[in-house]
Design an enzyme around this catalytic site. Structure first.
Site, short mmCIF file in Angstrom:
data_model
loop_
_atom_site.label_atom_id
_atom_site.label_comp_id
_atom_site.label_asym_id
_atom_site.label_seq_id
_atom_site.Cartn_x
_atom_site.Cartn_y
_atom_site.Cartn_z
N GLU A 1 66.53 34.04 85.38
CA GLU A 1 66.09 35.32 85.72
C GLU A 1 64.11 35.21 85.66
O GLU A 1 63.69 35.90 86.45
CB GLU A 1 66.15 36.32 84.69
CG GLU A 1 67.71 36.74 85.04
CD GLU A 1 68.82 35.84 84.21
OE1 GLU A 1 68.37 34.85 83.86
OE2 GLU A 1 70.08 36.38 84.12
N GLY B 1 73.35 36.39 85.39
CA GLY B 1 74.45 37.43 85.05
C GLY B 1 75.76 36.61 85.00
O GLY B 1 76.81 36.89 84.28
N GLU C 1 75.91 34.72 81.82
CA GLU C 1 75.92 35.69 80.70
C GLU C 1 77.36 36.25 80.87
O GLU C 1 77.96 36.54 79.69
CB GLU C 1 75.07 36.88 80.92
CG GLU C 1 73.61 36.54 80.91
CD GLU C 1 72.73 37.52 81.17
OE1 GLU C 1 72.47 38.04 82.55
OE2 GLU C 1 71.86 38.08 80.20
N1 CO8 Z 1 72.68 37.96 94.64
C1 CO8 Z 1 72.52 38.28 95.94
N2 CO8 Z 1 72.86 37.18 96.95
C2 CO8 Z 1 72.84 35.78 96.26
C3 CO8 Z 1 72.86 35.49 95.11
C4 CO8 Z 1 72.51 36.71 94.27
N3 CO8 Z 1 72.61 36.55 92.76
N4 CO8 Z 1 73.02 34.38 95.09
C5 CO8 Z 1 73.27 33.88 96.27
N5 CO8 Z 1 73.32 34.64 97.05
C6 CO8 Z 1 73.40 34.67 98.62
C7 CO8 Z 1 72.15 34.22 99.35
O1 CO8 Z 1 71.30 35.07 99.51
C8 CO8 Z 1 72.76 33.65 100.41
O2 CO8 Z 1 73.12 34.85 101.40
P1 CO8 Z 1 72.51 34.58 102.81
O3 CO8 Z 1 73.66 33.35 103.41
O4 CO8 Z 1 72.88 35.64 103.47
O5 CO8 Z 1 71.24 34.15 103.05
C9 CO8 Z 1 74.05 33.38 100.06
O6 CO8 Z 1 74.53 33.88 98.88
C10 CO8 Z 1 74.34 31.89 99.82
O7 CO8 Z 1 73.02 31.53 98.82
P2 CO8 Z 1 71.98 30.19 99.28
O8 CO8 Z 1 71.57 30.07 100.93
O9 CO8 Z 1 70.78 30.48 98.43
O10 CO8 Z 1 72.66 28.90 98.79
P3 CO8 Z 1 72.10 27.72 98.17
O11 CO8 Z 1 73.39 26.51 98.30
O12 CO8 Z 1 70.90 27.08 99.07
O13 CO8 Z 1 71.65 27.93 96.84
C11 CO8 Z 1 71.84 28.93 94.60
C12 CO8 Z 1 72.58 28.28 96.09
C13 CO8 Z 1 70.96 28.10 93.98
C14 CO8 Z 1 72.77 29.30 93.77
C15 CO8 Z 1 71.00 30.16 95.36
O14 CO8 Z 1 71.79 30.81 95.93
C16 CO8 Z 1 70.50 30.86 94.21
O15 CO8 Z 1 69.50 30.44 93.47
N6 CO8 Z 1 70.88 32.01 94.01
C17 CO8 Z 1 70.25 32.99 92.90
C18 CO8 Z 1 70.57 32.68 91.31
C19 CO8 Z 1 69.93 33.50 90.77
O16 CO8 Z 1 68.74 33.89 90.64
N7 CO8 Z 1 70.56 34.46 89.78
C20 CO8 Z 1 70.26 35.41 88.83
C21 CO8 Z 1 70.11 36.65 89.53
S1 CO8 Z 1 69.42 37.89 88.25
C22 CO8 Z 1 70.28 38.14 87.30
O17 CO8 Z 1 71.64 37.47 87.18
C23 CO8 Z 1 69.95 39.09 86.19
C24 CO8 Z 1 71.13 39.51 85.38
C25 CO8 Z 1 70.74 40.61 84.42
C26 CO8 Z 1 70.51 41.68 85.03
C27 CO8 Z 1 70.34 42.91 84.50
C28 CO8 Z 1 69.98 44.30 85.07
C29 CO8 Z 1 68.49 44.84 85.21
#
Ligand code: CO8
Length: 261
Positions: free
Chosen positions: A135, A112, A115
């Site tokens: 995703e 997102g 997006e």
């Molecule tokens: N949502 C919630 N929390 C998140 C997200 C997220 N998208 N991304 C990161 N966080 C949180 C982590 O859980 C973590 O929290 P905590 O410290 O409490 O464990 C904190 O942020 C730091 O993240 P990381 O420890 O994972 O940090 P890294 O440096 O290891 O990794 C990344 C960074 C690569 C960015 C990794 O955090 C990651 O892969 N994040 C998720 C990315 C992702 O998959 N995004 C897509 C999400 S789905 C989406 O966007 C769908 C859109 C359309 C929706 C339509 C509605 C139905």
């Protein structure tokens, strides 16, 4: 503005809105969506704002996607549809703003988050930024317009590569693909985005809005209809005081003073 997950700043005619939810890498939750809706209303209605820059707080993330915790809590297909439609409608309103919007992508722009950037008019990225639509790795697909905007922007095959693999690309690769218009050293990103926004904010507002309308609506139709739309927008621009002023200023060899009418 009274906001929790967004920071509103204004420098001259440029509004700078920073996504700031550090505990989730600025991921988009419902509260952030509500705040973004208020920001869009403000930018559209506030004549002192001529352009908008969107960026992320910190060095790590622009926006790391939709809030995965909120997605995990959805129980029915209809709940997923409703959430997707809400995001799509909001990003459509962002895209539809009559003022230029520049995304300054300072770090991860994933799901997102990308997006969101795709719904902006122009994207600048820090050389350290990473962009992708991961995703698929959650058993999902992009749901905030990503399948549509990315395919239109970079073509079907390259969009499929990104969406099917879920792999992020570097800023340099994003530039090659045409996802972003410029890549800058991280320390210069925001200043350059603001500089461009300030330049655009001084252009004739009606002409700028009409150029945006002609490009957006034209891309959604065939060439003939698009050119007809262009001629209509051209004639509206030609009837403005700003057009008279622009041409007068040209012959008087001075900068034009546009008023937005
Ligand atoms: N949502 C919630 N929390 C998140 C997200 C997220 N998208 N991304 C990161 N966080 C949180 C982590 O859980 C973590 O929290 P905590 O410290 O409490 O464990 C904190 O942020 C730091 O993240 P990381 O420890 O994972 O940090 P890294 O440096 O290891 O990794 C990344 C960074 C690569 C960015 C990794 O955090 C990651 O892969 N994040 C998720 C990315 C992702 O998959 N995004 C897509 C999400 S789905 C989406 O966007 C769908 C859109 C359309 C929706 C339509 C509605 C139905």
């Amino acid at each position: 503005m009274d906001l929790k997950n967004l920071i509103w700043e204004q420098e001259g005619r440029v509004a700078i809105v920073t996504f700031s939810r550090p505990k989730a890498l600025n991921a988009l939750n419902e509260e952030t969506f509500n705040e973004l809706a208020r920001v869009i209303d403000r930018v559209e209605s506030d004549d002192t704002v001529g352009a908008l820059v969107l960026t992320g707080a910190g060095e790590k993330a622009f926006v790391a996607g939709a809030d995965i915790g909120e997605l995990q809590a959805l129980e029915t297909s209809m709940a997923f549809v409703a959430k997707a439609r809400r995001g799509q409608n909001l990003f459509a309103r962002l895209e539809d703003l009559s003022k230029p919007v520049i995304a300054a992508i300072n770090g991860f722009a994933l799901g997102g988050g990308l997006e969101l950037a795709l719904a902006c008019d122009i994207r600048f990225a820090a050389d350290s930024a990473r962009m992708g639509l991961p995703e698929i790795n959650l058993g999902l697909i992009p749901g905030y317009g990503g399948t549509q905007r990315l395919a239109r922007l970079i073509g079907e095959g390259q969009a499929k590569m990104l969406i099917f693999s879920g792999k992020p690309v570097t800023a340099t690769r994003a530039l090659e693909l045409g996802i972003v218009e410029n890549v800058l050293p991280a320390g210069e990103l925001l200043a350059e985005a603001k500089k461009l926004a300030a330049e655009l904010a001084e252009k004739a507002p009606v002409a700028l809005a009409l150029a945006k309308r002609a490009i957006h609506d034209g891309l959604a139709t065939d060439m003939g209809t698009g050119c007809s739309l262009e001629a209509h927008c051209f004639s509206v621009a030609g009837g403005t005081e700003d057009c008279k002023e622009g041409m007068k200023a040209f012959f008087e060899k001075r900068p034009a003073q546009f008023k937005g009418r």
